[in-house]
Design an enzyme around this catalytic site. Structure first.
Site: not given
Ligand code: NAD
Ligand code: UDP
Length: 339
Positions: A38, A43, A63, A80, A152, A156, A182, A193
């Site tokens: 990471d 993070g 990275d 991730l 983004y 993906k 999540t 978020r």
């Molecule tokens: P997060 O930002 O907490 O974690 C992402 C981690 O990736 C961080 O620790 C960051 O420092 C690291 N990172 C980013 N770019 C990097 C790079 N170039 N090299 C090394 N490390 C790097 O986010 P999260 O919510 O834990 O998400 C983790 C993964 O799950 C992501 O790929 C995200 O797209 C995916 N995801 C998460 C959610 C959610 O709701 N949390 C939903 C859909 C997808």
């Molecule tokens: N949102 C909100 N207030 C906030 C942050 C987010 O109303 O302070 C809304 C955002 O515009 C979206 C939803 O909550 O409609 C979920 O946002 P988030 O950034 O958590 O994730 P997204 O699903 O949009 O990637």
């Protein structure tokens, strides 16, 4: 139901993030060794602070878009690494596209070289602002390729295509999980978020910032359920993509009221502008996860929110993001884990 399969040594890119740290916890609990790679761009060390002395845990600050080399055997690569919140990926637009493309390529090459199972953590954002509701894996999505979220969403989508190509052309044992929103402990307070914002605001009796009129919907899955779903896909032979999320859908305004009620907060709601391309609805069809993996979420929204609120009550600091490591020579820049 998928066959039981265990792993000896996993590489978790993005392992110091929210989801990655919970996945690392679960893998260590199963007896697996974990190499967390990471660059800490979103993070934090706090997320893995409890693991740094663990004999089966190694942290490499690097990275993954620059390079990803790990010595020794590896039988699982969980990829991730990527900024994940709209605030973070807007701030780190180029880095997000790089990690979705070159970072995913490096992670797939590592999995191919080691003969490891590879899991891409994709997202419900590949469906964009969906015209099909709920979203099943067969839906191709409605994404604006030049919009506010394109760095983004398209990163993906490219990462999914790259994963499919490595699986079908080079025989990489890959799986794609499309994760829906999540939440849980260790969500970064500063990443914008909705859950960390609303909980932090309600705990302080500050106005809760509802974007737009709050009628847009989301479906929120507690982190333990998401982790279980990802690990079930990893332990299966399936390529997917497979949706993992909780189909209990609610509006953002309902979510604000729910959190305010659970906390007993006096926060008013403050309506702000709706960001461009903010999806109007989002809800997973999880029948494929049920059929292939025997997976369904089990934590109710109130229960998950109460656990998350309890964590935020004890962790009120908004961490500063550390300066990102943006390039890496072969091998780790920093290693810790044996201390
Ligand atoms: P997060 O930002 O907490 O974690 C992402 C981690 O990736 C961080 O620790 C960051 O420092 C690291 N990172 C980013 N770019 C990097 C790079 N170039 N090299 C090394 N490390 C790097 O986010 P999260 O919510 O834990 O998400 C983790 C993964 O799950 C992501 O790929 C995200 O797209 C995916 N995801 C998460 C959610 C959610 O709701 N949390 C939903 C859909 C997808
Ligand atoms: N949102 C909100 N207030 C906030 C942050 C987010 O109303 O302070 C809304 C955002 O515009 C979206 C939803 O909550 O409609 C979920 O946002 P988030 O950034 O958590 O994730 P997204 O699903 O949009 O990637």
């Amino acid at each position: 139901m998928s066959p039981k399969r265990t792993f000896q040594r996993a590489v978790v890119t993005g392992g110091a993030g929210f989801l990655g740290s919970h996945l690392s916890d679960a893998l260590l609990a199963s007896g697996c060794e974990v190499v967390c790679v990471d660059n800490l761009c979103t993070g934090s060390r706090e997320n893995i602070g409890h693991l740094l002395g663990h004999p089966r845990f190694t942290f490499v600050r690097s990275d993954v878009s620059a390079a990803l080399h790990v010595d020794g055997p590896v039988d699982l690569v969980l990829h991730l690494a990527s900024p994940a919140s709209p605030v973070a990926y807007t701030r780190l637009a180029i880095e997000t596209l790089r990690v979705g493309s070159q970072g995913t390529s490096n992670a797939l090459e590592l999995a191919g070289e080691k003969g490891a199972r590879f899991i891409l953590t994709s997202t419900s954002e590949v469906y964009g602002d969906p015209l099909q509701h709920p979203q099943s894996e067969s839906y191709w999505g409605n994404v604006n390729p030049v919009g506010e979220r394109s760095m983004y969403d398209e990163a993906k989508r490219f990462a999914e295509a790259l994963t499919i190509a490595h699986a079908t052309r080079r025989g990489v044992d890959a799986g794609i999980v499309r994760i829906f929103n999540t939440y849980g402990p260790r969500l970064q307070s500063g990443d914008g978020r909705v859950i960390p914002n609303f909980i932090r605001q309600a705990l302080a009796d500050d106005p809760m910032t509802v974007h737009g009129d709050g009628t847009q919907t989301r479906s929120l899955c507690y982190v333990d359920d998401t982790v279980e779903g990802i690990l079930r896909l990893a332990a299966s032979p399936h390529l997917g993509p497979v949706n993992i999320g909780n189909p209990e859908e609610l509006t953002v305004a309902e979510l604000a009221h729910r959190i305010r009620g659970l906390i007993g907060s006096a926060s008013p709601l403050r309506h702000l502008g709706l960001p461009a391309d903010d999806p109007k609805v989002r809800c997973p069809d999880i029948s494929l996860a049920d059929t292939l993996l025997g997976w369904k979420p089990s934590v109710t929204l109130d229960d998950g929110l109460l656990r998350t609120i309890a964590w935020f009550s004890n962790n009120q600091e908004v961490p500063d993001f550390e300066p990102a490591v943006t390039s890496s020579p072969r091998g780790p820049k920093e290693k810790s884990g044996q201390s």
